[in-house]
Scaffold this motif. Structure first.
Motif, PDB file in Angstrom:
ATOM      1  N   ALA A   1      -8.491  43.280 -30.667  1.00 10.94           N
ATOM      2  CA  ALA A   1     -10.099  41.741 -30.482  1.00 10.94           C
ATOM      3  C   ALA A   1      -9.997  42.128 -27.978  1.00 10.94           C
ATOM      4  CB  ALA A   1     -10.189  39.675 -30.308  1.00 10.94           C
ATOM      5  N   ALA A   2      -8.711  41.471 -28.273  1.00 11.75           N
ATOM      6  CA  ALA A   2      -8.364  41.509 -26.420  1.00 11.75           C
ATOM      7  C   ALA A   2      -9.047  43.019 -26.311  1.00 11.75           C
ATOM      8  CB  ALA A   2      -7.209  41.476 -26.029  1.00 11.75           C
ATOM      9  N   VAL A   3      -8.464  44.266 -26.586  1.00 14.84           N
ATOM     10  CA  VAL A   3      -8.290  45.067 -26.738  1.00 14.84           C
ATOM     11  C   VAL A   3     -10.271  45.816 -26.041  1.00 14.84           C
ATOM     12  CG1 VAL A   3      -8.138  48.167 -26.637  1.00 14.84           C
ATOM     13  CG2 VAL A   3      -6.443  46.385 -27.057  1.00 14.84           C
ATOM     14  N   ALA A   4     -10.851  45.104 -27.509  1.00 12.68           N
ATOM     15  CA  ALA A   4     -12.355  45.625 -27.458  1.00 12.68           C
ATOM     16  C   ALA A   4     -12.877  44.380 -26.053  1.00 12.68           C
ATOM     17  CB  ALA A   4     -12.937  45.172 -29.288  1.00 12.68           C
ATOM     18  N   ALA A   5     -12.396  43.354 -25.823  1.00 12.41           N
ATOM     19  CA  ALA A   5     -13.665  42.940 -24.544  1.00 12.41           C
ATOM     20  C   ALA A   5     -13.112  43.696 -23.665  1.00 12.41           C
ATOM     21  CB  ALA A   5     -12.433  41.592 -25.331  1.00 12.41           C
ATOM     22  N   ALA A   6     -11.866  43.991 -23.636  1.00 13.52           N
ATOM     23  CA  ALA A   6     -11.863  44.900 -22.142  1.00 13.52           C
ATOM     24  C   ALA A   6     -12.198  45.974 -21.628  1.00 13.52           C
ATOM     25  CB  ALA A   6      -9.940  44.316 -21.845  1.00 13.52           C
ATOM     26  N   ASN A   7     -12.299  46.907 -22.502  1.00  9.80           N
ATOM     27  CA  ASN A   7     -13.038  47.792 -22.297  1.00  9.80           C
ATOM     28  C   ASN A   7     -14.629  47.336 -22.591  1.00  9.80           C
ATOM     29  OD1 ASN A   7     -11.097  50.335 -23.267  1.00  9.80           O
ATOM     30  ND2 ASN A   7     -11.203  50.002 -25.295  1.00  9.80           N
ATOM     31  N   CYS A   8     -15.244  46.616 -23.047  1.00 13.12           N
ATOM     32  CA  CYS A   8     -16.730  46.134 -22.483  1.00 13.12           C
ATOM     33  C   CYS A   8     -16.565  45.900 -21.038  1.00 13.12           C
ATOM     34  CB  CYS A   8     -16.775  45.279 -23.441  1.00 13.12           C
ATOM     35  SG  CYS A   8     -17.359  45.574 -25.147  1.00 13.12           S
ATOM     36  N   VAL A   9     -15.861  45.609 -20.410  1.00 12.41           N
ATOM     37  CA  VAL A   9     -15.514  44.817 -19.150  1.00 12.41           C
ATOM     38  C   VAL A   9     -15.501  46.491 -18.130  1.00 12.41           C
ATOM     39  CG1 VAL A   9     -14.737  43.586 -17.008  1.00 12.41           C
ATOM     40  CG2 VAL A   9     -15.368  43.186 -19.607  1.00 12.41           C
ATOM     41  N   ASN A  10     -13.676  46.947 -18.987  1.00 14.50           N
ATOM     42  CA  ASN A  10     -13.046  47.634 -17.585  1.00 14.50           C
ATOM     43  C   ASN A  10     -13.742  49.097 -17.132  1.00 14.50           C
ATOM     44  OD1 ASN A  10     -11.386  49.765 -16.516  1.00 14.50           O
ATOM     45  ND2 ASN A  10      -9.409  48.271 -18.145  1.00 14.50           N
ATOM     46  N   ILE A  11     -14.789  49.626 -17.946  1.00 16.86           N
ATOM     47  CA  ILE A  11     -15.261  50.755 -17.835  1.00 16.86           C
ATOM     48  C   ILE A  11     -17.032  51.016 -17.364  1.00 16.86           C
ATOM     49  CG2 ILE A  11     -16.809  52.922 -19.622  1.00 16.86           C
ATOM     50  CD1 ILE A  11     -14.599  52.547 -21.645  1.00 16.86           C
ATOM     51  N   PRO A  12     -17.534  50.284 -17.315  1.00 16.63           N
ATOM     52  CA  PRO A  12     -18.217  49.378 -16.626  1.00 16.63           C
ATOM     53  C   PRO A  12     -18.003  48.906 -15.626  1.00 16.63           C
ATOM     54  CG  PRO A  12     -18.355  48.286 -18.947  1.00 16.63           C
ATOM     55  CD  PRO A  12     -17.554  49.107 -18.732  1.00 16.63           C
TER      56      PRO A  12
ATOM     57  N   TYR B   1     -10.425  46.402 -12.098  1.00 15.61           N
ATOM     58  CA  TYR B   1      -8.982  46.613 -12.306  1.00 15.61           C
ATOM     59  C   TYR B   1      -8.643  44.657 -13.006  1.00 15.61           C
ATOM     60  CZ  TYR B   1      -3.705  45.923 -13.101  1.00 15.61           C
ATOM     61  OH  TYR B   1      -2.346  45.909 -13.064  1.00 15.61           O
ATOM     62  N   VAL B   2      -9.091  43.752 -12.248  1.00 18.98           N
ATOM     63  CA  VAL B   2      -8.604  42.755 -11.821  1.00 18.98           C
ATOM     64  C   VAL B   2      -9.726  41.590 -13.319  1.00 18.98           C
ATOM     65  CG1 VAL B   2      -8.802  40.630 -10.747  1.00 18.98           C
ATOM     66  CG2 VAL B   2      -7.589  42.486 -10.131  1.00 18.98           C
ATOM     67  N   THR B   3     -11.075  42.298 -12.919  1.00 17.18           N
ATOM     68  CA  THR B   3     -11.493  41.324 -14.132  1.00 17.18           C
ATOM     69  C   THR B   3     -11.630  42.346 -15.275  1.00 17.18           C
ATOM     70  OG1 THR B   3     -13.592  41.876 -12.493  1.00 17.18           O
ATOM     71  CG2 THR B   3     -14.212  41.393 -14.507  1.00 17.18           C
ATOM     72  N   ALA B   4     -11.139  43.348 -15.642  1.00 13.10           N
ATOM     73  CA  ALA B   4     -10.617  43.629 -17.103  1.00 13.10           C
ATOM     74  C   ALA B   4      -9.679  42.793 -17.687  1.00 13.10           C
ATOM     75  CB  ALA B   4     -10.887  45.249 -16.993  1.00 13.10           C
ATOM     76  N   THR B   5      -9.218  43.641 -16.759  1.00 10.32           N
ATOM     77  CA  THR B   5      -7.551  42.473 -16.717  1.00 10.32           C
ATOM     78  C   THR B   5      -7.449  41.077 -17.110  1.00 10.32           C
ATOM     79  OG1 THR B   5      -6.036  43.951 -15.463  1.00 10.32           O
ATOM     80  CG2 THR B   5      -5.135  42.226 -16.330  1.00 10.32           C
ATOM     81  N   SER B   6      -8.114  40.351 -16.415  1.00  5.83           N
ATOM     82  CA  SER B   6      -8.804  38.844 -16.924  1.00  5.83           C
ATOM     83  C   SER B   6      -8.766  38.550 -18.067  1.00  5.83           C
ATOM     84  CB  SER B   6      -9.392  38.859 -15.687  1.00  5.83           C
ATOM     85  OG  SER B   6      -9.089  38.563 -14.501  1.00  5.83           O
ATOM     86  N   ALA B   7     -10.114  39.725 -18.546  1.00  2.00           N
ATOM     87  CA  ALA B   7     -11.166  39.715 -20.099  1.00  2.00           C
ATOM     88  C   ALA B   7      -9.964  39.817 -21.626  1.00  2.00           C
ATOM     89  CB  ALA B   7     -11.924  40.400 -20.179  1.00  2.00           C
ATOM     90  N   ALA B   8      -9.046  40.981 -20.584  1.00  2.00           N
ATOM     91  CA  ALA B   8      -8.537  40.982 -22.275  1.00  2.00           C
ATOM     92  C   ALA B   8      -7.299  39.979 -21.714  1.00  2.00           C
ATOM     93  CB  ALA B   8      -7.208  41.859 -21.440  1.00  2.00           C
ATOM     94  N   LEU B   9      -6.763  39.305 -21.001  1.00  2.00           N
ATOM     95  CA  LEU B   9      -5.788  37.846 -20.772  1.00  2.00           C
ATOM     96  C   LEU B   9      -6.361  37.034 -21.337  1.00  2.00           C
ATOM     97  CD1 LEU B   9      -3.892  38.679 -18.154  1.00  2.00           C
ATOM     98  CD2 LEU B   9      -3.300  39.379 -20.074  1.00  2.00           C
ATOM     99  N   ALA B  10      -8.663  36.696 -21.019  1.00  2.00           N
ATOM    100  CA  ALA B  10      -8.421  35.706 -21.504  1.00  2.00           C
ATOM    101  C   ALA B  10      -8.722  36.193 -22.979  1.00  2.00           C
ATOM    102  CB  ALA B  10      -9.733  35.108 -20.957  1.00  2.00           C
ATOM    103  N   THR B  11      -8.897  36.625 -23.707  1.00  2.00           N
ATOM    104  CA  THR B  11      -9.817  36.874 -25.132  1.00  2.00           C
ATOM    105  C   THR B  11      -7.953  36.924 -25.757  1.00  2.00           C
ATOM    106  OG1 THR B  11     -11.095  38.240 -24.494  1.00  2.00           O
ATOM    107  CG2 THR B  11     -10.584  38.500 -26.602  1.00  2.00           C
ATOM    108  N   ALA B  12      -7.403  37.855 -25.053  1.00  2.00           N
ATOM    109  CA  ALA B  12      -5.951  37.493 -26.048  1.00  2.00           C
ATOM    110  C   ALA B  12      -4.892  36.661 -25.944  1.00  2.00           C
ATOM    111  CB  ALA B  12      -5.062  38.636 -25.722  1.00  2.00           C
ATOM    112  N   VAL B  13      -4.993  35.333 -25.334  1.00  2.00           N
ATOM    113  CA  VAL B  13      -3.987  34.347 -24.771  1.00  2.00           C
ATOM    114  C   VAL B  13      -4.872  33.286 -25.762  1.00  2.00           C
ATOM    115  CG1 VAL B  13      -3.725  31.711 -23.546  1.00  2.00           C
ATOM    116  CG2 VAL B  13      -3.175  34.969 -23.220  1.00  2.00           C
ATOM    117  N   GLY B  14      -6.338  33.595 -25.430  1.00  2.00           N
ATOM    118  CA  GLY B  14      -7.170  32.414 -26.224  1.00  2.00           C
ATOM    119  C   GLY B  14      -7.090  32.832 -27.708  1.00  2.00           C
ATOM    120  N   LEU B  15      -7.612  33.847 -28.070  1.00  2.00           N
ATOM    121  CA  LEU B  15      -7.200  34.250 -29.427  1.00  2.00           C
ATOM    122  C   LEU B  15      -5.965  33.675 -30.363  1.00  2.00           C
ATOM    123  CD1 LEU B  15      -9.612  37.270 -29.822  1.00  2.00           C
ATOM    124  CD2 LEU B  15      -9.543  34.468 -30.764  1.00  2.00           C
ATOM    125  N   ASN B  16      -4.816  33.903 -29.005  1.00  2.00           N
ATOM    126  CA  ASN B  16      -3.660  33.171 -29.891  1.00  2.00           C
ATOM    127  C   ASN B  16      -3.368  32.758 -30.008  1.00  2.00           C
ATOM    128  OD1 ASN B  16      -0.552  33.635 -29.249  1.00  2.00           O
ATOM    129  ND2 ASN B  16      -0.971  35.202 -29.767  1.00  2.00           N
TER     130      ASN B  16
END
Length: 326
Positions: free
Chosen positions: A186-197, A154-169
């Protein structure tokens, strides 16, 4: 009428798919049926009754007077609310039938409130919390996961989503407005690649149960787990893509009209409703991309498992099968 009360055919198998699961159209009809968002409104008592009816039918004890329509509706409720591996009732938020109401509210808000960092952070966090529920609920239940592993995922996926979203924003501040609207996807796609595995890491570490065509267990395979999880990641990204890519284009055009500028307060509800329209079709379509009962050629299995199967069955098992999850 007599037709409604007709007895069930002796050849009727409640677990046999109503539509051909080897074709996309057949799978689409199947998932349109079980992801029907109306089933989230069905009372718990009725869901339990549906489960009891399905289990009775499996045991060959069909209640007198039951029609095939009643049994098929009971199976629809069962498939929408109970896990295909364990038979346990799934939490409401994690059910695929909740993807439309839950997803439309969260996605609509992510697309509307994308301009400020606090808003981006909040809605990405809400989305990843929702995804964590969905991914945990729809995992292959034969592979248990600890609370610590759930927390790390949960923490890893949330961090990936936030990093992608805030960085791209921040990166798109000087870019065309439409690019900024695509940041949530872009943030949702990045997070899915982390969250599900991450949420299903036990399957990758220990493998998942694979069977022959007749559901006889053959062993556990890590390669099967990787294939199943990769397909789920692709399905989830596809599920979100049309709404999160096309809807920003629509809103970009609409917001140039004078009447839309006068009703800014209605922009968020409008995006939520439009997201619902996209998800109503995309949830079953994305689930239908790949068969839920996934297959893997014997030649693609780990050497030890392949040798073990060949030693016991020779060349009678060319493919193994497993539940990839949703």
């Amino acid at each position: 009428t007599y037709a409604k009360m007709a007895t069930v055919s002796l050849s009727f198998d409640i677990d046999s798919p109503r539509w051909d699961q080897s074709t996309f159209v057949g799978r689409l009809k199947h998932f349109l049926n079980i992801t029907d968002p109306r089933t989230v409104l069905v009372p718990e008592e009725e869901l339990d009754q549906a489960k009891a009816l399905v289990e009775s039918c499996r045991a060959g004890l069909v209640p007198p007077g039951s029609s095939q329509e009643q049994l098929l509706y009971a199976k629809k409720l069962y498939d929408s609310a109970f896990h295909p591996d364990s038979g346990e009732k799934m939490n409401l938020i994690g059910r695929m039938s909740f993807q439309v109401p839950g997803g439309m509210a969260i996605t609509g808000c992510m697309l509307q409130f994308y301009r400020t960092v606090p808003a981006v952070v909040f809605w990405q966090w809400v989305n990843q919390s929702f995804n964590a529920f969905v991914n945990y609920t729809n995992r292959n239940a034969a592979s248990p996961i600890s609370l610590r592993q759930i927390g790390v995922a949960y923490v890893t996926a949330t961090s990936a989503a936030l990093a992608t979203a805030v960085g791209l924003n921040l990166y798109t501040k000087r870019a065309p407005p439409l690019l900024a609207r695509w940041v949530p996807f872009a943030a949702v796609a990045a997070a899915n690649c982390v969250n599900i595995p991450m949420m299903r890491q036990q399957e990758i570490i220990n493998g998942i149960t694979v069977t022959d065509e007749n559901n006889n267990e053959l062993g556990r395979s890590r390669r099967a787990a990787v294939k199943g999880i990769a397909q789920v990641v692709l399905s989830r990204i596809t599920m979100a893509a049309p709404g999160m890519i096309i809807l920003p284009i629509i809103m970009e055009r609409l917001e140039k009209f004078t009447f839309m500028q006068r009703i800014r307060v209605l922009h968020a509800p409008l995006q939520v409703l439009l997201c619902g329209g996209f998800l109503l079709f995309m949830v079953p379509a994305a689930c239908a991309l790949f068969p839920q009962r996934c297959s893997l050629a014997l030649a693609d299995l780990e050497v030890e498992l392949r040798d073990s199967i060949m030693a016991k069955h020779g060349d009678k098992v060319p493919y193994v099968y497993f539940n990839k999850g949703l």
